[in-house]
Design an enzyme around this catalytic site. Structure first.
Site, short mmCIF file in Angstrom:
data_model
loop_
_atom_site.label_atom_id
_atom_site.label_comp_id
_atom_site.label_asym_id
_atom_site.label_seq_id
_atom_site.Cartn_x
_atom_site.Cartn_y
_atom_site.Cartn_z
N GLU A 593 0.80 -1.23 0.00
CA GLU A 593 0.00 0.00 0.00
C GLU A 593 0.83 1.27 0.00
OE1 GLU A 593 -2.68 -0.34 3.29
OE2 GLU A 593 -3.56 -2.20 2.58
N GLU A 710 -6.85 -10.47 -1.03
CA GLU A 710 -7.72 -10.15 0.11
C GLU A 710 -9.17 -9.96 -0.35
OE1 GLU A 710 -6.14 -6.98 2.54
OE2 GLU A 710 -4.07 -7.54 2.12
#
Length: 893
Positions: A593, A710
């Site tokens: 991220e 995810e």
């Protein structure tokens, strides 16, 4: 073009091992209907001039072959053939024809009242290199080279790492992504710096109207100034490619007065129809609208033997649509529109035919064409025999929707005809399959890891609490696990040990009890593990970035942080190897991220986790820390552990490009194996097309792997379990279709255990009972494919029938610094080849091996990492794609 020299520069290389010349050609009935032909060759590389009020140019470079261009006599079109590859010459080619105004023209595009282009292009290009059809031209003050790309093969400039994403514009029935790119090369003013402006159409096409000025207008609204106007032309380009094209084209200047008189709208055919869609030979240019997808159906149809099935609707306006050309369907004129519709929701449902268009101000409008209350299980006529298209309308899209329901539906015998003509459909007739439907079958006893065993590993995230609660459920369904939090930096970094013996540069790590419990479970049950995560702005203690590992210390320098990152990564991998020597650690998220979720830029520098700031950016200020992290991870990761960059909102404009550019750069350096797409989704966003575009872009990097890391889908805007299931179905279908995906992980086992439990985002409810989403997803894979492999190894849908070498083993010799590769033999192969990925391109080392082993020369550079592909020649053909997709990454010891 007066006093100008052109050199076409294309900033990408399509990698290939051993390329076989394509045999597909443009249909033989393409005809040239002109009386002026031009040819270029190695000794005559350019020809340009005027013919029939249009300016033209043909140009080639760096190729030993010849190219041709034949000018149409009755419009601004042309036919062309080029041959620039594959010949290792980096050949380059263009042919273009359009309106030319010359250097130092005092007028801008606005002074001409705007430009449009009506075109119809039949073209073909090979699999090597790349090619495009586009509007092309230049402007001065500032010096700009511009492209409006309508269709392309293999690569487009938006994939160039130097391209800067500016935004999106909806023009002519499709979104265009807009980029700029700074260049230095030959221009209309000589060799100098210039800027490219680029619009790339998402819904590619080979015919229609191009509203050229709408792009100029949008560019200028984004600060991309268009100065003195030089030219605008229809352009065919090829780089390291072979191809052919036949272009019909009329470019109009000003208020609409073309160089030639505009053609009158075409007459309908002898039956009074402008088009009919019976779906007997395909989808007939109909596509999915919104989250919906379309497919041909052979069990329910009005006429013939097929209809178009529309499924996956997450919004009432989702359905199926077709673009209408204003040259045929003229605003202000009246037509008959109709189709047969069938829905099997169990109750009567409103069905609606709608026209979407832009009014004269550019505002999107939606006008009802026809509506009907359709009974369940009955083909129903949906018709308006006298619909007038609003005056001034543009960007026409006709679509079918069910405004009060999310039901699947079918259409058949759709037609657009002259005013007054009746539909061919009679309500109540046609074929309806009552014995079976597209409703998801009951697959509640299916086992996920078996269902997807021939595609990829199937995983879930695991917490210690979930492991204690229902370990049998995890063992039943999954052959991959990811510790949810237990390997994140804040869990394994040991501040006390770091302060006492870390010498300010050697952060110490530990294995907490919860972490050990998960890894013990994985080893005991032989379940492979994805590591998550090493370098992250979040859930990393602030003392990790401070002097003496003290919460109140000053922020350390880059040099110190370099050592800390390397030692943290080394210590983490060493700890896992020493404590769990048999652990199958098959992948690790090295960096997580790093890009801003809003604009796709690198995160802001700072220490405020709640604001999404990055301490790494505070210290480094650029992505150098990310590149170093991957280099360290490659150095210390255990054999067989692949290295990933992982992120969320990875499908958003801007961010998808940033991830692509970074991953491509580090992958080419040999330090990154794949991209992790977190895929935290919602039934309201993104649509399947946006997600699929991201899959396609990432998988275009040769040899890259994709892990969906995810996955979950939140219920949004009142969506129910059925809508969630249909959304899941569309997304997972796209994942199944992407060969680069080698692992799919759901972020949790059930709704009750999810980090977003209130949104019920998983396929099992809080009692571990399968939901509609489970049945929808499992139903995508035919039962005969379930359990084809056990999912623990690289899946092989057809064992023994590969056309690429499998089970590639690597042995490193630290004494002689060389590497030995061995692999399983391929049935029918008479030769094997080895290629190495260097400097952005696959480079052949040998293609004459007859044995199933290869040993490199001695004295290679220790610590250097390479990506290596092994290919096989079967029946005279090399399986390039199979070899690249199964490439291995090795480090010289």
């Amino acid at each position: 073009m007066k006093n100008s020299v052109y050199k076409r520069v294309v900033g990408a290389v399509l990698a290939g091992l051993m390329v076989v010349s394509p045999t597909q050609m443009i249909p033989a009935d393409l005809t040239a209907f002109a009386d002026m032909s031009l040819t270029t060759s190695p000794s005559h590389t350019r020809d340009e001039g005027w013919y029939k009020n249009y300016h033209h140019e043909i140009w080639q470079a760096d190729t030993p072959n010849s190219s041709s261009m034949t000018l149409h006599d009755n419009d601004g079109g042309f036919s062309t053939k080029w041959k620039c590859g594959p010949n290792n010459s980096k050949g380059n080619f263009l042919a273009r024809r359009g309106l030319f105004y010359g250097l130092d023209n005092p007028k801008t595009w606005k002074d001409y009242g705007g430009f449009t282009c009506d075109f119809d292009c039949n073209w073909w290009a090979g699999q090597s290199g790349n090619s495009r059809i586009c509007i092309y031209g230049w402007a001065q003050n500032p010096l700009v080279e511009y492209y409006i790309i309508e269709d392309w093969k293999n690569w487009n400039p938006g994939q160039d790492p130097s391209a800067k994403y500016k935004g999106t514009a909806y023009i002519d029935g499709s979104n265009y992504k807009i980029y700029t790119s700074d260049r230095y090369s030959y221009t209309i003013e000589g060799t100098k710096a210039f800027t490219q402006y680029i619009s790339i159409r998402e819904k590619t096409r080979t015919s229609g109207t191009i509203s050229i000025s709408e792009h100029f207008k949008k560019w200028e609204s984004l600060g991309m100034k268009m100065g003195n106007f030089y030219e605008t032309a229809f352009n065919v380009e090829g780089w390291e490619s072979d191809g052919e094209a036949d272009v019909n084209c009329t470019i109009k200047e000003g208020s609409g007065t073309p160089i030639y008189e505009p053609e009158t709208p075409p007459d309908p055919d002898s039956n009074g129809d402008y088009f009919t869609s019976s779906f007997e030979s395909g989808k007939d240019n109909w596509g999915g609208r919104g989250g919906a997808s379309v497919a041909l159906d052979t069990k329910n149809y009005y006429g013939g033997k097929q209809s178009l099935f529309v499924s996956g609707r997450t919004k009432e306006w989702n359905g199926t649509s077709i673009d209408l050309s204003t040259s045929t369907f003229v605003p202000g004129s009246t037509y008959s529109f109709s189709t047969g519709v069938l829905q099997k929701s169990g109750s009567a449902t409103n069905m609606k035919l709608t026209l979407q268009y832009k009014d004269s101000s550019g505002t999107a409008q939606y006008d009802e064409v026809a509506s009907v209350l359709a009974k369940s299980g009955e083909w129903t006529k949906l018709e308006n025999k006298a619909y007038t298209i609003p005056s001034g309308a543009s960007d026409l899209v006709l679509y079918v929707e069910a405004p009060d329901s999310l039901t699947d539906f079918y259409i058949d015998n759709a037609q657009a005809s002259k005013s007054g003509k009746a539909s061919s459909v009679t309500t109540g007739y046609g074929t309806v399959d009552y014995s079976a439907s597209h409703d998801d079958p009951d697959t509640s006893d299916a086992v996920l890891k078996n269902v997807f065993s021939s595609y990829f590993k199937t995983g879930t995230c695991v917490s210690y609490n979930e492991l204690r609660k229902n370990p049998d459920f995890i063992k039943k369904h999954f052959n991959s696990i990811t510790p949810e939090n237990e390997l994140k930096p804040q869990w394994i970094l040991d501040q006390y040990a770091s302060k006492s013996r870390g010498n300010n540069v050697d952060p110490q790590v530990k294995l907490p009890d919860d972490t050990k419990a998960i890894l013990d479970f994985a080893v005991a049950n032989n379940i492979p593990v994805r590591g998550h995560t090493l370098i992250w702005h979040s859930q990393t203690p602030s003392w990790f970035f401070k002097e003496n590992f003290d919460d109140n210390g000053a922020v350390v320098s880059k040099d110190v942080m370099d050592q800390r990152m390397e030692n943290f990564i080394k210590n983490t991998f060493n700890m896992l190897k020493q404590n769990y020597p048999t652990l199958k650690l098959y992948a690790y998220d090295v960096v997580n991220e790093a890009f801003d979720p809003g604009n796709g830029n690198l995160r802001q520098a700072g220490f405020s986790e709640s604001d999404g700031q990055s301490p790494y950016m505070y210290i480094y200020g650029d992505d150098s820390y990310m590149q170093k992290a991957f280099a360290y991870a490659r150095k210390y990761a255990p054999d067989g552990c692949k290295l990933f960059y992982n992120d969320f909102n990875e499908y958003n404009d801007g961010k998808v490009t940033s991830i692509y550019n970074f991953a491509k750069k580090v992958h080419e350096a040999g330090n990154l194996d794949g991209i992790g797409m977190q895929s935290h989704l919602g039934t309201n966003y993104p649509d399947a097309t946006r997600y699929k575009n991201a899959l396609n872009l990432f998988s275009s990097i040769p040899g890259i792997e994709i892990h969906v890391t995810e996955l979950d889908v939140m219920l949004k805007d009142g969506a129910d379990d059925y809508a969630q299931g249909q959304y899941y179905k569309n997304i997972v279908q796209d994942i199944l279709d992407c060969k680069a995906v080698t692992s799919l992980t759901w972020w949790g086992t059930n709704d009750g255990a999810s980090w977003r439990s209130s949104d019920k985002p998983l396929m099992f409810d809080s009692s571990y009972q399968p939901k509609a989403a489970f049945n929808a997803v499992v139903g995508l894979v035919p039962p005969e494919l379930w359990g084809k492999t056990n999912g623990s190894d690289d899946p092989d849908p057809q064992p023994g029938k590969n056309t690429y070498p499998a089970n590639i083993s690597v042995e490193t010799n630290s004494t002689y610094h060389q590497i030995r590769f061995t692999w399983d033999s391929v049935s029918g192969a008479d030769r094997y080849g080895i290629a190495v990925y260097l400097a952005g391109k696959w480079r052949i080392q040998t293609q004459s091996l007859t044995s199933t082993s290869y040993t490199t020369p001695k004295n290679m550079t220790p610590g250097k990492t390479y990506k290596v592909a092994v290919a096989a020649r079967v029946n005279g053909t090399w399986d390039v794609a199979g070899a690249i997709n199964h490439a291995v990454t090795v480090t010289v010891r």
